[in-house]
Every structure is written in structure tokens, then in C-alpha cells.
Enzyme design. Structure first.
Site, PDB file in Angstrom:
ATOM      1  N   PRO A 176     -26.960  13.983 -11.429  1.00  0.00           N
ATOM      2  CG  PRO A 176     -25.700  14.654 -13.286  1.00  0.00           C
ATOM      3  CD  PRO A 176     -27.098  14.287 -12.871  1.00  0.00           C
ATOM      4  CG  ASP A 178     -37.468  15.344  -0.971  1.00  0.00           C
ATOM      5  OD1 ASP A 178     -37.165  14.142  -0.980  1.00  0.00           O
ATOM      6  OD2 ASP A 178     -37.598  16.009   0.076  1.00  0.00           O
ATOM      7  CG  ASN A 193     -38.058  20.001 -15.797  1.00  0.00           C
ATOM      8  OD1 ASN A 193     -38.424  19.378 -14.803  1.00  0.00           O
ATOM      9  ND2 ASN A 193     -38.179  21.306 -15.898  1.00  0.00           N
ATOM     10  N   GLY A 201     -31.467  10.769  -6.445  1.00  0.00           N
ATOM     11  CA  GLY A 201     -31.452  12.223  -6.255  1.00  0.00           C
ATOM     12  C   GLY A 201     -32.265  12.600  -5.035  1.00  0.00           C
ATOM     13  CD  GLU A 212     -27.069  14.480 -21.716  1.00  0.00           C
ATOM     14  OE1 GLU A 212     -27.646  15.190 -22.570  1.00  0.00           O
ATOM     15  OE2 GLU A 212     -26.584  13.361 -21.957  1.00  0.00           O
TER      16      GLU A 212
HETATM   17  C1  LIG Z   1     -32.592  26.226  15.069  1.00  0.00           C
HETATM   18  C2  LIG Z   1     -32.682  24.988  14.279  1.00  0.00           C
HETATM   19  C3  LIG Z   1     -33.963  24.878  13.596  1.00  0.00           C
HETATM   20  C4  LIG Z   1     -34.041  23.674  12.718  1.00  0.00           C
HETATM   21  C5  LIG Z   1     -35.390  23.617  12.097  1.00  0.00           C
HETATM   22  C6  LIG Z   1     -35.475  22.462  11.222  1.00  0.00           C
HETATM   23  C7  LIG Z   1     -36.821  22.331  10.617  1.00  0.00           C
HETATM   24  C8  LIG Z   1     -36.701  21.340   9.555  1.00  0.00           C
HETATM   25  C9  LIG Z   1     -37.996  20.991   8.898  1.00  0.00           C
HETATM   26  C10 LIG Z   1     -37.655  20.354   7.614  1.00  0.00           C
HETATM   27  C11 LIG Z   1     -38.814  20.140   6.751  1.00  0.00           C
HETATM   28  C12 LIG Z   1     -38.326  19.601   5.471  1.00  0.00           C
HETATM   29  C13 LIG Z   1     -39.386  19.406   4.498  1.00  0.00           C
HETATM   30  C14 LIG Z   1     -38.766  18.861   3.267  1.00  0.00           C
HETATM   31  C15 LIG Z   1     -38.806  19.440   2.132  1.00  0.00           C
HETATM   32  C16 LIG Z   1     -38.094  18.882   0.948  1.00  0.00           C
HETATM   33  O1  LIG Z   1     -39.035  18.261   0.100  1.00  0.00           O
HETATM   34  C17 LIG Z   1     -37.374  20.015   0.248  1.00  0.00           C
HETATM   35  C18 LIG Z   1     -36.626  19.499  -0.973  1.00  0.00           C
HETATM   36  O2  LIG Z   1     -35.734  18.474  -0.631  1.00  0.00           O
HETATM   37  P1  LIG Z   1     -34.435  18.156  -1.532  1.00  0.00           P
HETATM   38  O3  LIG Z   1     -33.462  19.228  -1.253  1.00  0.00           O
HETATM   39  O4  LIG Z   1     -33.948  16.806  -1.128  1.00  0.00           O
HETATM   40  O5  LIG Z   1     -34.862  18.178  -2.980  1.00  0.00           O
HETATM   41  N1  LIG Z   1     -36.420  20.595   1.172  1.00  0.00           N
HETATM   42  C19 LIG Z   1     -36.505  21.848   1.601  1.00  0.00           C
HETATM   43  O6  LIG Z   1     -37.330  22.623   1.183  1.00  0.00           O
HETATM   44  C20 LIG Z   1     -35.460  22.281   2.590  1.00  0.00           C
HETATM   45  C21 LIG Z   1     -36.065  22.882   3.781  1.00  0.00           C
HETATM   46  C22 LIG Z   1     -34.975  23.027   4.795  1.00  0.00           C
HETATM   47  C23 LIG Z   1     -35.256  24.065   5.742  1.00  0.00           C
HETATM   48  C24 LIG Z   1     -34.131  24.218   6.700  1.00  0.00           C
HETATM   49  C25 LIG Z   1     -34.432  25.323   7.601  1.00  0.00           C
HETATM   50  C26 LIG Z   1     -33.325  25.579   8.531  1.00  0.00           C
HETATM   51  C27 LIG Z   1     -33.724  26.683   9.467  1.00  0.00           C
HETATM   52  C28 LIG Z   1     -32.623  27.157  10.288  1.00  0.00           C
HETATM   53  C29 LIG Z   1     -33.097  28.333  11.128  1.00  0.00           C
HETATM   54  C30 LIG Z   1     -32.038  28.698  12.033  1.00  0.00           C
HETATM   55  C31 LIG Z   1     -32.334  29.879  12.885  1.00  0.00           C
HETATM   56  C32 LIG Z   1     -31.139  30.146  13.724  1.00  0.00           C
HETATM   57  C33 LIG Z   1     -31.137  31.516  14.284  1.00  0.00           C
HETATM   58  C34 LIG Z   1     -29.915  31.844  15.005  1.00  0.00           C
HETATM   59  N1  LIG Z   2     -28.561  17.125 -14.930  1.00  0.00           N
HETATM   60  C1  LIG Z   2     -29.171  18.105 -14.263  1.00  0.00           C
HETATM   61  N2  LIG Z   2     -28.669  19.357 -14.257  1.00  0.00           N
HETATM   62  C2  LIG Z   2     -29.262  20.341 -13.553  1.00  0.00           C
HETATM   63  N3  LIG Z   2     -30.375  20.175 -12.809  1.00  0.00           N
HETATM   64  C3  LIG Z   2     -30.927  18.947 -12.775  1.00  0.00           C
HETATM   65  C4  LIG Z   2     -30.359  17.855 -13.489  1.00  0.00           C
HETATM   66  N4  LIG Z   2     -31.118  16.749 -13.251  1.00  0.00           N
HETATM   67  C5  LIG Z   2     -32.120  17.142 -12.428  1.00  0.00           C
HETATM   68  N5  LIG Z   2     -32.010  18.455 -12.141  1.00  0.00           N
HETATM   69  C6  LIG Z   2     -32.863  19.292 -11.261  1.00  0.00           C
HETATM   70  O1  LIG Z   2     -32.135  19.534 -10.078  1.00  0.00           O
HETATM   71  C7  LIG Z   2     -33.030  19.981  -9.077  1.00  0.00           C
HETATM   72  C8  LIG Z   2     -32.626  19.475  -7.720  1.00  0.00           C
HETATM   73  O2  LIG Z   2     -32.628  18.114  -7.712  1.00  0.00           O
HETATM   74  P1  LIG Z   2     -32.679  17.239  -6.416  1.00  0.00           P
HETATM   75  O3  LIG Z   2     -32.427  15.849  -6.862  1.00  0.00           O
HETATM   76  O4  LIG Z   2     -33.914  17.512  -5.673  1.00  0.00           O
HETATM   77  O5  LIG Z   2     -31.432  17.731  -5.568  1.00  0.00           O
HETATM   78  P2  LIG Z   2     -31.383  18.574  -4.216  1.00  0.00           P
HETATM   79  O6  LIG Z   2     -31.925  17.700  -3.159  1.00  0.00           O
HETATM   80  O7  LIG Z   2     -29.941  18.883  -4.003  1.00  0.00           O
HETATM   81  O8  LIG Z   2     -32.233  19.783  -4.413  1.00  0.00           O
HETATM   82  C9  LIG Z   2     -34.395  19.518  -9.496  1.00  0.00           C
HETATM   83  O9  LIG Z   2     -35.140  20.657  -9.810  1.00  0.00           O
HETATM   84  C10 LIG Z   2     -34.140  18.699 -10.741  1.00  0.00           C
HETATM   85  O10 LIG Z   2     -35.178  18.890 -11.666  1.00  0.00           O
HETATM   86 CA   LIG Z   3     -34.595  19.761  -4.485  1.00  0.00          CA
END
Ligand SMILES: CCCCCCCCCCCCC/C=C/[C@@H](O)[C@H](COP(=O)(O)O)NC(=O)CCCCCCCCCCCCCCC
Ligand SMILES: Nc1ncnc2c1ncn2[C@@H]1O[C@H](COP(=O)(O)OP(=O)(O)O)[C@@H](O)[C@H]1O
Ligand SMILES: [Ca+2]
Length: 547
Positions: free
Chosen positions: A150, A209, A185, A207, A182
């Protein structure tokens, strides 16, 4: 389209028009009956008649069929409304077919058509014939275990599930047990120790990743535990788990869903789950000195993405925007990290990260059986030779999949495929802020983000990273032998006084969006794993990196 023997063929009425309706083992089709006595004018050849046209729905994309009584479903799935009865009484017997309609940008919608029959007997005959065909689709799940985070993304997981997904599952007669987590993990631990997995055909993750990662770890651990396999022992061959994982995107990046389905749309994902689609994924195992740490299916990033994640965790309350704020902050801090990367290149036959065969939804390479995945026939002599690279890096990224997401629709590595046993290792060396910005910007447009002198990319089977501060004395001696002796003396002092201002800074790993504080890691891409685009068939193994 191959001619299929007709199972049933009748003239039924659709929206007040008489149609020839045909059912074969593969398709349900209906075509308006054209009155041949009508004059063929331009209007009726190219106008309304053509528009009425014919419709063809693959049986495997039919979601449900039901007899339409006095109450019949409206076009909004899950809502029901009264429809006026036909006063003549001739079209009272009808059935409604719900089916997948493909719309723009890989999105799927649930459409429906009501077919009116002249009598009840024919109506029942049609309903039964279609049900019989649906019953043959044994890959479809019937019972699912759903976990909802959630707090993921914009904290809309529960609402997304209840409003958009549950009505589709119920329409498709899928029964569900739903657990709203809740704590972090909760889902992993429940899967590991409590859940009665024999009751289910799949697990659904609502949810981001991080939530997918929890469920994947829970399922792998449970399977090993039930089979008496010690997961922490890096030499053990793991037992495949038989359950698939479906993903309903409700997180912040949702790259596992986006990169596999082509969009982050809950309805599309629910429909993929209903029809039983599956897509195998590569899984990387991450170890430190033979101790198992984690699995990864999307991004493993040290330096830039590790620092963005570390900073963004403190801003969770902001939702997905936290990544942009932390991204700008990390970009401005412009930290670089020194270390050594060794990797085992993938066989040249699986293509290169810079070939132009980009991985998109329905990618031809990802749909090939694993034995046929080679895109070129190349005898690669270098494939068993470890390569070593030392340097100063702004980012060290490994992508098992393209990592396409709304921020970067082509992803971190646009040509990384889903189950070819490789990851793309991207090294961004120390460069100016402006150059790094140019590189980042290219993730958002058509230009090649690898086409910079400070960026290298390799397709690998295994890799290891050791940050400089964790290098052993012999590794350091080797490295320092390349430099001057005064530099060696200076380094020794710094290693002993980590707090001094010249001590090497260190980052942590971003492992599918979860922080992995270990610096030195060994990573191995497993053989083909059956993690699906929505409901993967579980199967996994882990091994230690050997040099
Ligand atoms: C200037 C604009 C630059 C945009 C660059 C975008 C690059 C994006 C590459 C994204 C790779 C994502 C890989 C995914 C990882 C996910 O597994 C993982 C978890 O996902 P969840 O939140 O759903 O649980 N997500 C992440 O680790 C998030 C990564 C996001 C990175 C965003 C970085 C933004 C950078 C912006 C730089 C801006 C510089 C501007 C200077 C004026
Ligand atoms: N009920 C909960 N309360 C707090 N954290 C949680 C709950 N359920 C899952 N999580 C944790 O929340 C984190 C982020 O989850 P995720 O679904 O990837 O969201 P987001 O994309 O916003 O990071 C994960 O580490 C997951 O283990
Ligand atoms: Ca996450």
C-alpha cells in the site's frame, strides 16, 4: 490466417445488425451480412458497410463469456446496468463476450460484444461451445495469491487493485486471496514460511520493482527450503519454483513491468495475467566472497544510481518525484569512485549492447526459445577470458533487461534482451558534469547514450567489482606498481585513516531499487529463468563466480 474447421456458425444479431458469426478452435469472428440486392454505391462499399466490417477475436484473448439476462454488463467492467428488453421478444436470448482489445502504446483494454440469438437453445449452444474452447486454455491461472504494497509509488496500490484489477479477475472467474502488506518484507516472509503455495497457480505483486524483488526472493527461498537446498551455499544448484509472478504496476519506476509489457498500465497487466501470458527473465545472483547477498532482474548500479537511491530513500514521502530530486542532487555532487571491474564477456552470438535490435514489448529475440537466441553465428575465442578494467567511474551499471521506464522509454540499455543469459555492463568514467548530463539526456531521446568516449558497454555473463578501498594488498601493490612509489605511500596512509578528507569515498549498490551496502560484489547471470512478463514460471539457480 490459416483456415480452421468451424465449430459453430450462425446468423446472430450484433448491435441491431445481422452478422455471420463463426467459432473455430482459434477464432471467434463476426461479419455483417451484406444484402447483395442493395445497389453497390460508393457509399455502401467504402462507407458504413466497410466500417461495420468484420471482427475477429483470437479465442486465447477471450476473457469471459456469459449469458446476457435482463441485467447485462455495461461497457465499464465491473458495473452493471439494466437494459431495455426487446418488445418483439425475438432477440431476448443473448450472450456477451469480453475480450482483449489492443490500443495504442502496447495498452490492452477489455472490450465486449453482445450477440443476440433467435432462441434460447442456440444461445446456450454458443455459450457452451465458447466455454469449451476456453477450458482448453490450461495455461490460464484460476487461483492467485495477491500481495499489495500500500506504500509503493503514489500509495495507490490498494485502490488500483480494487478498482482496476479485481473486476477483471472476477470477470475471468479467477479466485484470489489478497494480502495487503503491513511492513517491508511481509510478503517475502509470508511466502517463505506460511503461504500454502499448492493452492495457487501464481502470485501477483501490486507494487514497484522492490515489491517484485521481495516476492521473487520469497518464492526462491521457499522452494529451496521445501527441497532442503541451502540457498546461502553458493555452489548449490537451486530447485526451480513452479509459480509464476504477475506484476500490477503500482510503484515508482515499475521498470520490470514496463520493460516486459511495454507500458505501466494496471489494466493491461491484469489482462496479460488473465490470458496466461508469460515471459522468462534473466536473474543475476549477487555474492560477496561466496556469501549470497541478493538476486537482481533489472538494475545493479554503483555510483550514480546507488547514490540517487540512497538519497531518495530519505524522501519516500515525495513518491516517485524523490528520484528526480535526488537525481539532480546526486548529479550536482558529481562523485566518482575508483575500483576494479573484471568481467567474463558473453558469447558474441548473443549480439552486442550496441546493435540496433532494440528490446521492446513482443521483441522477436525475447520470444525465441533459449536455444535459438543467438542473433549471429560467431565463434568467439575471447568468451572464457576474464577482462579487467581499472579506473575512476561516475557510474557502474549492469542491466539484465533494457530497464525501459516512463523516465527513459528506451531504457538504460535498449538492446538488452530478457532471457539470453547476459547482462549489459555500462561503465561511465569520470568526465565533466556537462558530458555526464549529455549522456543522461540521451536516455530520453533517440541518440545513442553509449556513443561517448567516456562510456564503455559490454555484454557479460559474470562480473566482479572491487572498490579501491576494499582491494587486497596484493591487488593494490599491483595497481601501485603502475604508479609512483610516493603515491603508494600516500594510499597506504589513506587506507588506514578512512576518516581523513582524502580517504576514498564509497557508494553502495542499487539492486532493483533496494540498497545493497556491500561494495565488493561478484555477479553471475543465471541461465534462462522463467520469470514472466506477468506470470513468470518460476525456476532459478545460483552459482559462485569463478575466475
Ligand atoms: C536530464 C534528464 C536525465 C534523465 C535520465 C533518466 C535515466 C533513467 C534511467 C532509469 C533506469 C531505471 C532503472 C530502474 C530501476 C528500478 O528497478 C529502481 C526501483 O524501481 P521502483 O521504484 O519501482 O521500486 N528504480 C530506481 O532505482 C530509480 C532510478 C531513477 C533514476 C532517476 C535519475 C534521474 C536523474 C536526473 C538527473 C538530472 C540532472 C539535471 C541537472 C540539471
Ligand atoms: N506495508 C509496507 N510498509 C512499508 N514498506 C513496505 C510495505 N510493503 C512493502 N514494503 C517495501 O517497500 C519498498 C518499496 O516498494 P516498491 O513496491 O518497490 O515501491 P516503490 O516503487 O515506490 O519503491 C520495498 O522495499 C518493499 O519491501
Ligand atoms: Ca522500490
Amino acid at each position: 490466417m490459416e483456415k480452421q474447421p468451424r465449430l459453430l456458425c450462425s446468423q446472430l444479431s450484433v448491435g441491431g445488425r445481422v452478422c455471420d458469426v463463426t467459432l473455430s478452435s482459434s477464432f471467434l469472428s463476426w461479419r455483417e451480412v451484406v444484402d447483395s440486392s442493395k445497389k453497390r454505391t460508393a457509399a455502401n462499399v467504402y462507407g458504413p458497410l466497410k466500417a461495420a466490417g468484420s471482427h475477429c477475436v483470437p479465442v486465447c484473448e477471450i476473457i469471459a463469456i456469459q449469458e446476457t439476462e435482463e441485467d447485462c454488463p455495461s461497457t465499464n467492467v465491473g458495473k452493471w446496468q439494466k437494459v431495455p428488453q426487446n418488445p418483439a421478444g425475438s432477440n431476448q436470448h443473448a450472450f456477451t463476450v469480453s475480450y482483449v482489445e489492443r490500443t495504442l502504446k502496447h495498452r490492452w483494454r477489455c472490450s465486449e460484444v453482445t450477440l443476440h440469438c433467435p432462441d434460447r437453445k442456440l444461445c446456450l449452444q454458443w455459450v457452451q461451445a465458447i466455454r469449451e474452447q476456453l477450458a482448453l486454455l490450461t495455461i490460464r491461472p484460476k487461483r492467485l495469491l495477491v500481495y499489495i504494497n500500500p506504500h509503493g509509488g503514489k500509495q495507490r496500490g490498494k485502490r488500483i487493485y480494487e478498482q482496476k484489477v479485481a473486476p477483471i479477475f472476477s470477470r475471468a472467474s479467477i479466485t484470489t486471496d489478497v494480502i495487503v502488506t503491513e511492513r517491508a518484507n511481509h510478503a517475502r516472509d509470508h511466502l517463505k514460511t506460511e503461504a500454502d503455495l499448492k493452492k495457487y497457480d501464481g502470485v501477483v505483486c501490486v507494487g514497484g520493482d522492490g515489491m517484485f524483488s521481495e516476492i521473487m526472493h520469497g518464492l526462491i527461498s521457499r522452494t529451496q527450503c521445501d527441497s532442503g537446498v541451502d540457498q546461502s551455499c553458493a555452489d548449490e544448484t537451486l530447485i526451480p519454483c513452479g509459480l509464476r509472478i504477475g506484476i500490477i504496476p503500482a510503484g515508482s519506476t515499475d521498470c520490470i513491468c514496463y520493460a516486459t509489457v511495454g507500458c505501466n498500465d494496471p489494466v493491461t497487466s491484469a489482462l496479460h495475467i488473465v490470458v496466461g501470458d508469460s515471459q522468462p527473465l534473466d536473474v543475476c545472483s549477487v555474492h560477496q566472497n561466496n556469501a549470497f547477498l541478493r538476486y537482481s532482474v533489472s538494475l545493479l548500479g554503483y555510483g550514480f544510481y546507488g547514490d540517487v537511491l540512497m538519497d531518495s530513500e530519505r524522501k519516500r514521502w515525495m513518491g516517485p518525484a524523490r528520484y528526480d530530486i535526488s537525481g539532480v542532487k546526486t548529479f550536482l555532487s558529481h562523485r566518482y569512485y575508483e575500483g576494479t571491474i573484471s568481467f567474463l564477456p558473453a558469447d558474441g552470438s548473443v549480439g552486442t549492447p550496441r546493435d540496433k535490435i532494440q528490446c521492446r514489448s513482443g521483441c522477436n529475440i525475447c520470444q525465441l526459445p533459449s536455444a535459438d537466441k543467438a542473433v549471429y553465428k560467431v565463434e568467439d575465442k575471447n568468451k572464457d577470458v576474464w577482462q579487467v578494467i581499472r579506473g575512476k567511474f561516475l557510474a557502474i551499471n549492469a542491466a539484465c533487461m533494457s530497464c525501459a521506464c516512463p523516465r527513459s522509454p528506451k531504457g538504460l540499455s535498449p538492446s538488452a534482451h530478457l532471457a539470453d543469459g547476459t547482462a549489459d555492463l555500462i561503465l561511465v568514467r569520470k568526465c565533466s558534469r556537462l558530458d555526464f548530463l549529455r549522456h543522461l539526456l540521451r536516455h530520453t531521446n533517440k541518440n545513442d547514450q553509449f556513443d561517448h568516449p567516456f562510456v564503455e558497454v559490454y555484454r557479460v555473463r559474470q562480473f566482479r567489482f572491487t572498490p579501491r578501498y576494499q582491494e587486497t594488498d596484493s591487488e593494490l601493490d599491483l595497481r601501485e606498481a603502475e604508479g609512483s612509489s610516493s603515491k603508494h605511500f600516500f594510499t597506504q596512509i589513506c587506507r588506514e585513516h578512512q576518516a581523513c578528507s582524502c580517504a576514498p569515498t564509497h557508494s553502495s549498490w542499487n539492486c532493483d531499487g533496494e540498497i545493497l551496502p556491500h561494495g565488493a560484489i561478484q555477479v553471475s547471470v543465471q541461465g534462462e529463468q522463467k520469470w514472466s512478463k506477468n506470470i513468470p514460471m518460476g525456476n532459478s539457480s545460483s552459482e559462485v563466480v569463478q575466475s
